[in-house]
Scaffold this motif. Structure first.
Motif, PDB file in Angstrom:
ATOM      1  N   GLN A  24       0.826  -1.054  -0.047  1.00 23.94           N
ATOM      2  CA  GLN A  24       0.031  -0.123  -0.071  1.00 23.94           C
ATOM      3  C   GLN A  24       1.026   1.170   0.025  1.00 23.94           C
ATOM      4  O   GLN A  24       0.524   2.328  -0.811  1.00 23.94           O
ATOM      5  CB  GLN A  24      -0.843  -0.060   1.312  1.00 23.94           C
ATOM      6  N   GLN A  25       2.106   1.356   0.861  1.00 22.30           N
ATOM      7  CA  GLN A  25       3.118   2.302   0.923  1.00 22.30           C
ATOM      8  C   GLN A  25       3.395   2.552  -0.603  1.00 22.30           C
ATOM      9  O   GLN A  25       3.551   3.782  -0.872  1.00 22.30           O
ATOM     10  CB  GLN A  25       3.987   2.119   1.935  1.00 22.30           C
ATOM     11  N   LEU A  26       3.940   1.433  -1.153  1.00 23.38           N
ATOM     12  CA  LEU A  26       4.617   1.663  -2.607  1.00 23.38           C
ATOM     13  C   LEU A  26       3.342   1.981  -3.532  1.00 23.38           C
ATOM     14  O   LEU A  26       3.594   3.046  -4.225  1.00 23.38           O
ATOM     15  CB  LEU A  26       5.180   0.373  -2.930  1.00 23.38           C
ATOM     16  N   SER A  48       3.615  -0.079 -17.210  1.00 27.57           N
ATOM     17  CA  SER A  48       4.250   0.792 -18.150  1.00 27.57           C
ATOM     18  C   SER A  48       5.546   1.349 -17.634  1.00 27.57           C
ATOM     19  O   SER A  48       5.972   1.093 -16.840  1.00 27.57           O
ATOM     20  CB  SER A  48       3.350   2.174 -18.268  1.00 27.57           C
ATOM     21  N   LEU A  49       6.081   1.753 -18.934  1.00 26.92           N
ATOM     22  CA  LEU A  49       7.475   2.142 -18.430  1.00 26.92           C
ATOM     23  C   LEU A  49       7.829   3.480 -17.454  1.00 26.92           C
ATOM     24  O   LEU A  49       8.673   3.508 -16.688  1.00 26.92           O
ATOM     25  CB  LEU A  49       8.339   2.778 -19.894  1.00 26.92           C
ATOM     26  N   GLU A  50       6.561   4.144 -17.476  1.00 26.75           N
ATOM     27  CA  GLU A  50       6.528   5.328 -16.595  1.00 26.75           C
ATOM     28  C   GLU A  50       6.282   4.786 -15.229  1.00 26.75           C
ATOM     29  O   GLU A  50       7.206   5.088 -14.111  1.00 26.75           O
ATOM     30  CB  GLU A  50       5.302   6.258 -16.905  1.00 26.75           C
ATOM     31  N   ALA A  51       5.626   3.719 -15.201  1.00 27.00           N
ATOM     32  CA  ALA A  51       5.351   3.127 -13.685  1.00 27.00           C
ATOM     33  C   ALA A  51       6.648   2.344 -13.148  1.00 27.00           C
ATOM     34  O   ALA A  51       6.869   2.685 -12.049  1.00 27.00           O
ATOM     35  CB  ALA A  51       4.230   2.193 -13.619  1.00 27.00           C
ATOM     36  N   GLU A  57      12.383   4.602  -8.779  1.00 28.26           N
ATOM     37  CA  GLU A  57      12.767   5.987  -8.560  1.00 28.26           C
ATOM     38  C   GLU A  57      12.485   5.875  -6.681  1.00 28.26           C
ATOM     39  O   GLU A  57      13.104   6.552  -5.939  1.00 28.26           O
ATOM     40  CB  GLU A  57      12.000   7.221  -8.709  1.00 28.26           C
ATOM     41  N   VAL A  58      11.206   5.198  -6.388  1.00 28.03           N
ATOM     42  CA  VAL A  58      10.918   5.171  -5.006  1.00 28.03           C
ATOM     43  C   VAL A  58      12.112   4.173  -4.026  1.00 28.03           C
ATOM     44  O   VAL A  58      12.339   4.858  -2.981  1.00 28.03           O
ATOM     45  CB  VAL A  58       9.829   4.268  -4.949  1.00 28.03           C
ATOM     46  N   PHE A  59      12.586   3.365  -4.569  1.00 25.37           N
ATOM     47  CA  PHE A  59      13.687   2.485  -3.969  1.00 25.37           C
ATOM     48  C   PHE A  59      15.098   3.223  -4.250  1.00 25.37           C
ATOM     49  O   PHE A  59      15.998   2.690  -3.723  1.00 25.37           O
ATOM     50  CB  PHE A  59      13.676   1.090  -4.660  1.00 25.37           C
ATOM     51  N   GLY A  60      15.182   4.211  -5.261  1.00 27.23           N
ATOM     52  CA  GLY A  60      16.439   4.804  -5.398  1.00 27.23           C
ATOM     53  C   GLY A  60      17.609   4.135  -6.017  1.00 27.23           C
ATOM     54  O   GLY A  60      18.570   4.039  -5.812  1.00 27.23           O
ATOM     55  N   VAL A  61      16.857   3.237  -7.043  1.00 29.72           N
ATOM     56  CA  VAL A  61      17.773   2.291  -8.024  1.00 29.72           C
ATOM     57  C   VAL A  61      17.612   2.647  -9.295  1.00 29.72           C
ATOM     58  O   VAL A  61      16.499   2.937  -9.585  1.00 29.72           O
ATOM     59  CB  VAL A  61      17.593   0.811  -7.339  1.00 29.72           C
TER      60      VAL A  61
END
Lengths: 77, 154
Positions: A24-26, A48-51, A57-61
């Protein structure tokens, strides 16, 4: 539903490494529902590529750390 | 369960009960050769109103119980699910509407032979209710396809 895409992902492990982040947080972080994140994580739905970029980006990798193309392995079977 | 899937379940259940009863009553009237356009018009409006009165609060209660937004914006998987179900629902509706057009001569014959007092009115009532039926049926199939897809992705 089409056959699962030849893509694997490490979202479960990445969530674990980020303080047991919940689906849920993700989902909230990338503007999706928890159900969609669960489907992506279980490799039932290709984002999708954007998702995909948003998740990375959320995981910083890099995106390649989250998603891996497995077509070669499938052909080798 | 996502809010959209809950709404689909509510729509399917309500439609089956309310409009199932309506079309069964139309069929019973037709079988008794007693089609009354005015009665059916108001009966349909009542059924439609009851369906809305049930579906809207049910969705609001479902959202509240699940701690979800009542009408959240669709994400990309939900948009895809909607698009697929819309495509099948529309195709089905088109096929059924063409079927009604092709059956119109047969319907006119029934009206002419079995509703001799007002065959033109009976034809109109039968055609309108057939169009209502196929529209409701296509919408029901569309919602069922939505549920199936959500279950497959779950």
């Amino acid at each position: 539903m089409p056959a699962p895409p030849p893509i694997s992902n490490t979202i479960r492990r990445l969530r674990f490494e980020h303080g047991e982040m919940t689906q849920q947080q993700l989902a909230d972080a990338i503007g999706m529902t928890r159900q969609t994140v669960a489907a992506i994580e279980q490799n039932k739905y290709s984002p999708s590529l954007e998702a995909a970029f948003r998740i990375a980006e959320v995981f910083g990798v890099e995106i390649g750390v989250v998603f891996q193309w497995k077509a070669d392995e499938e052909q080798g079977r | 369960m996502s809010m959209r899937e809950k709404v689909a379940w509510i729509a399917v259940t309500t439609s089956l009960v309310i409009f199932g009863w309506y079309f069964w009553s139309v069929w019973a009237d037709f079988a008794a050769r007693q089609l009354d356009g005015d009665v059916l018009f108001w009966r349909f409006l009542w059924c439609f109103g009851i369906a809305v009165v049930i579906m809207l609060p049910a969705a609001m209660i479902a959202a509240r119980l699940g701690g979800q937004a009542f009408d959240p914006p669709a994400d990309e998987m939900e948009v895809r699910i909607e698009a697929i179900s819309n495509r099948y629902g529309l195709a089905l509706l088109e096929i059924l509407l063409v079927t009604i057009v092709l059956a119109s001569k047969w319907i006119t014959e029934i009206a002419r032979t079995d509703f001799t007092i007002d065959p033109v009115g009976a034809t109109a009532i039968m055609l309108v209710n057939l169009i209502l039926f196929v529209t409701a049926f296509a919408a029901l199939v569309r919602e069922i396809i939505i549920i199936i897809q959500y279950r497959m992705y779950a």
